[in-house]
Design a protein around this motif. Structure first.
Motif, mmCIF file in Angstrom:
data_model
loop_
_atom_site.group_PDB
_atom_site.id
_atom_site.type_symbol
_atom_site.label_atom_id
_atom_site.label_comp_id
_atom_site.label_asym_id
_atom_site.label_seq_id
_atom_site.Cartn_x
_atom_site.Cartn_y
_atom_site.Cartn_z
ATOM 1 N N ALA A 242 0.824 -1.205 0.000
ATOM 2 C CA ALA A 242 0.000 0.000 0.000
ATOM 3 C C ALA A 242 0.861 1.260 0.000
ATOM 4 O O ALA A 242 0.505 2.271 -0.623
ATOM 5 C CB ALA A 242 -0.938 -0.005 1.206
ATOM 6 N N LYS B 196 0.879 4.246 -2.681
ATOM 7 C CA LYS B 196 0.740 5.664 -2.338
ATOM 8 C C LYS B 196 1.773 6.509 -3.073
ATOM 9 O O LYS B 196 1.455 7.577 -3.626
ATOM 10 C CB LYS B 196 0.881 5.849 -0.829
ATOM 11 C CG LYS B 196 0.860 7.297 -0.373
ATOM 12 C CD LYS B 196 1.093 7.392 1.114
ATOM 13 C CE LYS B 196 1.170 8.865 1.552
ATOM 14 N NZ LYS B 196 1.418 8.998 3.012
ATOM 15 N N TYR C 109 -3.398 0.371 -2.351
ATOM 16 C CA TYR C 109 -3.418 1.657 -1.657
ATOM 17 C C TYR C 109 -4.846 2.192 -1.498
ATOM 18 O O TYR C 109 -5.238 2.646 -0.425
ATOM 19 C CB TYR C 109 -2.564 2.677 -2.411
ATOM 20 C CG TYR C 109 -2.746 4.089 -1.896
ATOM 21 C CD1 TYR C 109 -2.398 4.417 -0.591
ATOM 22 C CD2 TYR C 109 -3.292 5.080 -2.707
ATOM 23 C CE1 TYR C 109 -2.587 5.707 -0.110
ATOM 24 C CE2 TYR C 109 -3.473 6.363 -2.236
ATOM 25 C CZ TYR C 109 -3.122 6.673 -0.928
ATOM 26 O OH TYR C 109 -3.321 7.933 -0.446
ATOM 27 N N THR D 193 -3.158 3.329 5.253
ATOM 28 C CA THR D 193 -2.051 4.166 4.811
ATOM 29 C C THR D 193 -2.534 5.599 4.716
ATOM 30 O O THR D 193 -3.631 5.860 4.254
ATOM 31 C CB THR D 193 -1.547 3.688 3.443
ATOM 32 O OG1 THR D 193 -1.137 2.324 3.572
ATOM 33 C CG2 THR D 193 -0.376 4.511 2.964
#
Length: 333
Positions: free
Chosen positions: A214, A218, A301, A320
Motif C-alpha cells: 500500500a 501511495k 493503496y 495508509t
C-alpha cells in the motif's frame, strides 16, 4: 493416509477433507450402481431367458415402482447438489480478515507480492492456520492456479482479477502447477507453496527490507499525479477515494455497482468505461503505461484508505495515510 501408495495428494488445507469426502462418496455411489446394474443384467438374463414351452407374458406397469425409481435417485442427486454447492460457496467466499497476496501469472512463471512488500517468484510462503486470499491476474494468456494438496484450482485471466483462498493446516512444501495449457513451456510453469509456523513466517518476513504494498501504491499515486484530482481535503475533479472500496457507486448511466478490485482495476486502466455520476470523463488512460505490479500497488493503496481494511498474512493492515496528509474521515462523494 496412503503414504506408501498415495491414491490422492496429501491433505493440507481446511477444504481438502470436504472435497475428498464428496469425491469418495461419488466414486462409491457410482461403483455400487455399476455392480448392481451388472448383477441385475445377469439375473434377468438367466430368469427371463428364452425357453421352449413358455409363452411371453405382458408385464403391467406399477405406479409405486415407477415412483420409487424416480424419487430415490432424485433425492440422492439433490443431496449431491446441495453438498457440492456448499463446498463450492465455501471455497469461493474468502473470510473477511483473510491475508491478501497479489499474484501475477505470465509465461511461464508465478509472481507473488505480499501486502508487507515481500516479492517472490515461483515460491509462495504462507503461515499455517491463516486464511490466505489470492488476488490473481494474468499478464498474457489464461493460466490456472492449482495446488493439489489444498484442493484448490482457479483460472487466472488477463485483464481482470480472480480470487481463490485457502487455510493451510500442515507445515511443509507443496506443489504448485499451472493447470491450463499456456504455451510451449506450460509444463515448466511450476512452483512451491511453503507453509511455515507463524513464528518462522514472521522471521521470514523480516528477512529483507521491503516497503508495504500500500505504501508503494501511495508513492505511485503521488508520482502519477492522481492526488491532483482525487483529493481528500476539498472536492476535486475526481471522486473522493476515502472509504471507496467495496462500497456502492452510482454511475452516470444510472447503474449502481460495487467498487471491488475489478472495478478499481478497470477505473484505473480505462476510466471512461464506467464514469461516476457527477463527474466528467477527464481521467487519462493508464493501460499500457503502468505494469501489473504497479496496478496491484495502486489497488492495494485505494483499499487501504478504508476505515476497516483487509488483513495481511502476519497482522491486520493499518490504513495508509492520505497523499495530502489529511485525516481519513471523509466519505465518498
Amino acid at each position: 493416509m496412503f503414504q506408501t501408495f498415495p491414491l490422492w495428494p496429501e491433505r493440507a488445507s481446511t477444504t481438502a477433507g470436504g472435497v475428498d469426502a464428496l469425491f469418495i462418496f461419488l466414486l462409491t455411489l457410482c461403483g455400487l450402481m455399476a455392480i448392481m446394474i451388472f448383477i441385475m443384467i445377469l439375473v434377468f438374463a438367466a430368469k427371463y431367458r428364452r425357453s421352449r414351452g413358455h409363452e411371453a407374458e405382458q408385464i403391467e406397469g406399477s405406479n409405486a415402482l415407477e415412483l420409487t425409481w424416480s424419487g430415490v435417485p432424485l433425492i440422492i442427486f439433490m443431496g449431491i447438489f446441495v453438498w457440492g454447492a456448499a463446498i463450492y460457496f465455501k471455497e469461493r467466499t474468502p473470510p473477511q480478515d483473510s491475508a491478501e497476496i497479489y499474484t501475477v501469472a505470465k509465461q511461464w512463471m508465478w509472481k507473488f507480492q505480499h501486502m508487507e512488500g515481500q516479492r517472490e517468484i515461483n515460491e509462495l510462503h504462507v503461515p499455517i492456520g491463516r486464511d490466505v486470499k489470492m488476488i490473481m491476474t494474468s499478464q498474457d494468456v489464461i493460466h490456472s492456479f492449482y495446488v493439489p494438496a489444498f484442493r484448490i484450482k482457479q483460472d487466472v485471466l488477463p485483464g481482470r482479477y480472480t480470487v481463490a483462498w485457502f487455510r493451510a493446516t500442515k507445515a511443509g512444501r507443496y506443489h504448485l502447477f499451472c493447470a491450463e495449457y499456456c504455451g510451449t513451456s506450460h509444463s515448466g510453469m511450476i512452483g512451491d507453496v511453503v507453509v511455515m509456523q507463524p513464528a518462522q513466517y514472521e522471521q521470514w518476513l523480516s528477512g529483507g527490507p521491503a516497503a508495504p504494498l500500500a505504501q508503494t501504491g501511495k508513492q505511485l499515486f503521488l508520482s502519477l499525479g492522481c492526488s491532483t484530482c482525487h483529493r481528500f481535503d476539498v472536492q476535486g475533479r475526481g471522486p473522493n477515494l476515502m472509504n471507496a472500496y467495496n462500497r456502492p457507486v452510482l454511475l452516470d448511466d444510472g447503474r449502481t455497482i460495487t467498487a471491488d478490485e475489478n472495478y478499481l482495476r478497470e477505473s484505473i486502466l480505462t476510466p471512461a468505461v464506467k464514469v461516476v455520476s457527477g463527474f466528467k470523463p477527464i481521467m487519462p488512460i493508464f493501460q499500457g503505461i503502468i505494469s501489473e505490479e504497479q496496478l496491484n500497488a495502486l489497488v492495494a493503496y485505494i483499499k487501504s484508505l478504508n476505515q476497516s481494511p483487509e488483513g495481511t498474512a502476519g497482522t491486520r493492515n493499518t490504513p495508509t495515510g492520505s497523499p495530502t496528509g489529511q485525516p481519513q474521515t471523509m466519505q465518498v462523494q
